[in-house]
Scaffold this active site. Structure first.
Site, mmCIF file in Angstrom:
data_model
loop_
_atom_site.group_PDB
_atom_site.id
_atom_site.type_symbol
_atom_site.label_atom_id
_atom_site.label_comp_id
_atom_site.label_asym_id
_atom_site.label_seq_id
_atom_site.Cartn_x
_atom_site.Cartn_y
_atom_site.Cartn_z
ATOM 1 N N ARG A 22 0.825 -1.325 0.052
ATOM 2 C CA ARG A 22 -0.015 -0.016 -0.132
ATOM 3 C C ARG A 22 1.071 1.197 -0.165
ATOM 4 N NH1 ARG A 22 -3.353 -2.633 -1.539
ATOM 5 N NH2 ARG A 22 -5.479 -3.112 -0.554
ATOM 6 N N GLU B 166 -3.299 7.596 -4.768
ATOM 7 C CA GLU B 166 -3.784 7.128 -5.987
ATOM 8 C C GLU B 166 -5.195 7.426 -6.537
ATOM 9 O OE1 GLU B 166 -4.182 2.743 -5.606
ATOM 10 O OE2 GLU B 166 -2.014 2.722 -4.785
ATOM 11 N N HIS C 18 -1.535 0.347 -9.919
ATOM 12 C CA HIS C 18 -2.110 -0.578 -8.871
ATOM 13 C C HIS C 18 -2.729 -1.738 -9.445
ATOM 14 C CE1 HIS C 18 -3.768 -0.961 -4.793
ATOM 15 N NE2 HIS C 18 -3.888 -1.855 -5.165
HETATM 16 P P1 NAP Z 1 -1.088 -11.627 4.882
HETATM 17 O O1 NAP Z 1 -0.896 -12.843 4.713
HETATM 18 O O2 NAP Z 1 -1.757 -11.023 6.279
HETATM 19 O O3 NAP Z 1 0.719 -10.898 5.289
HETATM 20 C C1 NAP Z 1 0.995 -9.709 5.885
HETATM 21 C C2 NAP Z 1 2.478 -9.717 6.275
HETATM 22 O O4 NAP Z 1 2.597 -8.441 6.957
HETATM 23 C C3 NAP Z 1 2.477 -10.867 7.679
HETATM 24 O O5 NAP Z 1 3.708 -11.477 7.642
HETATM 25 C C4 NAP Z 1 2.683 -9.913 8.895
HETATM 26 O O6 NAP Z 1 3.360 -10.699 9.897
HETATM 27 C C5 NAP Z 1 3.219 -8.782 8.429
HETATM 28 N N1 NAP Z 1 2.828 -7.632 9.042
HETATM 29 C C6 NAP Z 1 1.709 -7.028 9.511
HETATM 30 N N2 NAP Z 1 1.674 -6.139 10.112
HETATM 31 C C7 NAP Z 1 3.013 -5.691 10.143
HETATM 32 C C8 NAP Z 1 3.844 -4.596 10.763
HETATM 33 N N3 NAP Z 1 3.395 -3.552 11.415
HETATM 34 N N4 NAP Z 1 5.113 -4.464 10.500
HETATM 35 C C9 NAP Z 1 5.800 -5.495 9.656
HETATM 36 N N5 NAP Z 1 5.085 -6.524 9.073
HETATM 37 C C10 NAP Z 1 3.762 -6.593 9.280
HETATM 38 O O7 NAP Z 1 -1.367 -10.568 3.665
HETATM 39 P P2 NAP Z 1 -0.988 -10.894 2.280
HETATM 40 O O8 NAP Z 1 -2.245 -11.758 1.566
HETATM 41 O O9 NAP Z 1 0.362 -11.547 1.964
HETATM 42 O O10 NAP Z 1 -1.147 -9.411 1.831
HETATM 43 C C11 NAP Z 1 -0.396 -8.389 2.165
HETATM 44 C C12 NAP Z 1 -0.734 -7.202 1.540
HETATM 45 O O11 NAP Z 1 -0.485 -6.721 0.218
HETATM 46 C C13 NAP Z 1 -2.176 -6.740 1.746
HETATM 47 O O12 NAP Z 1 -2.669 -6.287 2.905
HETATM 48 C C14 NAP Z 1 -2.550 -5.671 0.758
HETATM 49 O O13 NAP Z 1 -2.498 -4.334 1.020
HETATM 50 C C15 NAP Z 1 -1.545 -5.934 -0.321
HETATM 51 N N6 NAP Z 1 -1.893 -6.337 -1.663
HETATM 52 C C16 NAP Z 1 -1.619 -5.312 -2.567
HETATM 53 C C17 NAP Z 1 -2.131 -5.886 -4.035
HETATM 54 C C18 NAP Z 1 -1.672 -4.997 -5.130
HETATM 55 O O14 NAP Z 1 -2.536 -5.129 -6.038
HETATM 56 N N7 NAP Z 1 -0.700 -4.205 -5.245
HETATM 57 C C19 NAP Z 1 -2.667 -7.001 -4.160
HETATM 58 C C20 NAP Z 1 -3.178 -7.672 -2.933
HETATM 59 C C21 NAP Z 1 -2.699 -7.361 -1.985
HETATM 60 P P3 NAP Z 1 3.207 -10.072 11.427
HETATM 61 O O15 NAP Z 1 1.651 -10.140 11.601
HETATM 62 O O16 NAP Z 1 4.098 -11.390 12.105
HETATM 63 O O17 NAP Z 1 3.790 -8.881 11.662
#
Ligand code: NAP
Length: 312
Positions: free
Chosen positions: A232, A261, A279
């Site tokens: 994000r 955005e 995006h």
């Molecule tokens: P996820 O499985 O929930 O993984 C999130 C990771 O971030 C976990 O390893 C979590 O570990 C870590 N995290 C959470 N809070 C944190 C913090 N304060 N500091 C450091 N690390 C932290 O999520 P995902 O499915 O992989 O998706 C991740 C993100 O990608 C989404 O939330 C979304 O915003 C983004 N995304 C973007 C697109 C795009 O089109 N560009 C598409 C899909 C998703 P811990 O809880 O142990 O910290």
């Protein structure tokens, strides 16, 4: 039997909007002349909301939905939802995890390669006829370089798996160490940035990660380091990023997401070591269809059994 009533906050694809309207009695909030007034007058009628990681459902909107039981959201980000409020009111929420991991991870690798090898800039070089007058400058190697991942969740792990094919040593930072992970843990984000050649951001947005990638982290990544953000825009201090890139204090950036955005800092437009995408992380025909199907499946599962398939 009458169809269940559903409030849809924002327009998704034409295909999805139609599929939803065929199965449910849909009220399209964005089509109301005065959406907030509509909610004030009609909000009590809705137990079910369909929205997305882009549109969310604000606290102001929730206040007009006293009987709301469930929100089915398209996308995996949950930063535009007031989660504490939802928890307090016992409102269930689902997202569309996992089905988009491959495409977002593919795009992250694409951004690493494009930024380091300057594919988009080289393409512009050819199209502009510049090859006729000279060769393109040398760029940076990708294979074997050190990859730091911020947030080793579903998408972060899919990126790490792909990096193995490029013989990249991988380390990660998140709030707690994953003891089952084969990759090295960095409790200190700056330390990870100092070690890494490429730093990929794959953690959630929202208040807890706001400007996690700040000027100090960018300085630690340094003049040969490359930042890739597929998470994000809010996670990166964009003003600090622009300054570091313009000063040559950061080696490059591949960005799919931005702070406001669709506004993108024009100061970056002329830099060949910066790749700017609108995006599109999950934006393939195949993945968007799977995401749409998962929203519909979550909604029907909640109606049938009071439980969603992929609750947050
Ligand atoms: P996820 O499985 O929930 O993984 C999130 C990771 O971030 C976990 O390893 C979590 O570990 C870590 N995290 C959470 N809070 C944190 C913090 N304060 N500091 C450091 N690390 C932290 O999520 P995902 O499915 O992989 O998706 C991740 C993100 O990608 C989404 O939330 C979304 O915003 C983004 N995304 C973007 C697109 C795009 O089109 N560009 C598409 C899909 C998703 P811990 O809880 O142990 O910290």
């Amino acid at each position: 039997m009458s169809k269940p009533q559903v409030l849809q906050i924002g327009a998704l694809s034409e295909r999805f909007n139609q599929a939803l309207a065929e199965r449910y009695e849909v009220s399209a909030l964005w089509q109301q002349a005065d959406p907030q007034q509509f909610l004030k007058e009609q909000g009590a009628a809705f137990e079910l909301v369909v929205s997305s990681a882009r549109f969310g459902c604000s606290a102001e909107q929730l206040a007009c939905l006293p009987n709301l039981r469930a929100i089915c959201s398209f996308g995996v980000g949950y930063d535009p939802y007031p989660l504490e409020l939802l928890r307090d009111r016992g409102i269930a929420i689902s997202t569309t995890p996992d089905v988009l991991n491959d495409c977002v991870a593919d795009l992250a690798m694409g951004l690493i390669i494009d930024t380091a090898r300057q594919l988009a800039a080289s393409d512009r070089f050819v199209r502009d006829g510049q090859w006729l007058t000279g060769n393109y400058p040398l760029t940076r190697k990708v294979s074997g370089k050190k990859l730091g991942i911020v947030g080793l969740g579903r998408i972060g792990q899919a990126i790490a798996q792909r990096a193995e094919g490029f013989a990249m040593p991988v380390r990660y930072h998140k709030r707690s160490e994953d003891l089952s992970s084969p990759y090295g843990y960095a409790a200190d984000l700056q330390e990870l940035a100092r070690w890494a050649d490429f730093l990929v951001v794959a953690c959630p947005g929202g208040a807890a990660t706001h400007h996690l990638i700040n000027a100090d982290v960018l300085a630690a990544l340094g003049a040969t380091g490359i930042l890739v953000n597929i998470a994000r825009g809010s996670v990166v201090d964009q003003a600090a990023l622009v300054t570091a890139l313009l000063d040559g204090a950061l080696g490059g950036a591949g960005l799919d997401v931005f702070e406001a955005e669709p506004a993108v800092p024009e100061a970056l437009f002329g830099l060949p070591n910066v790749v700017l995408l609108p995006h599109v992380g999950s934006g393939t025909h195949e993945t968007r269809l799977q995401m749409e199907e998962l929203v519909l499946a979550n909604l029907q599962a909640f109606i049938d059994k009071g439980e969603m398939l992929t609750p947050l």
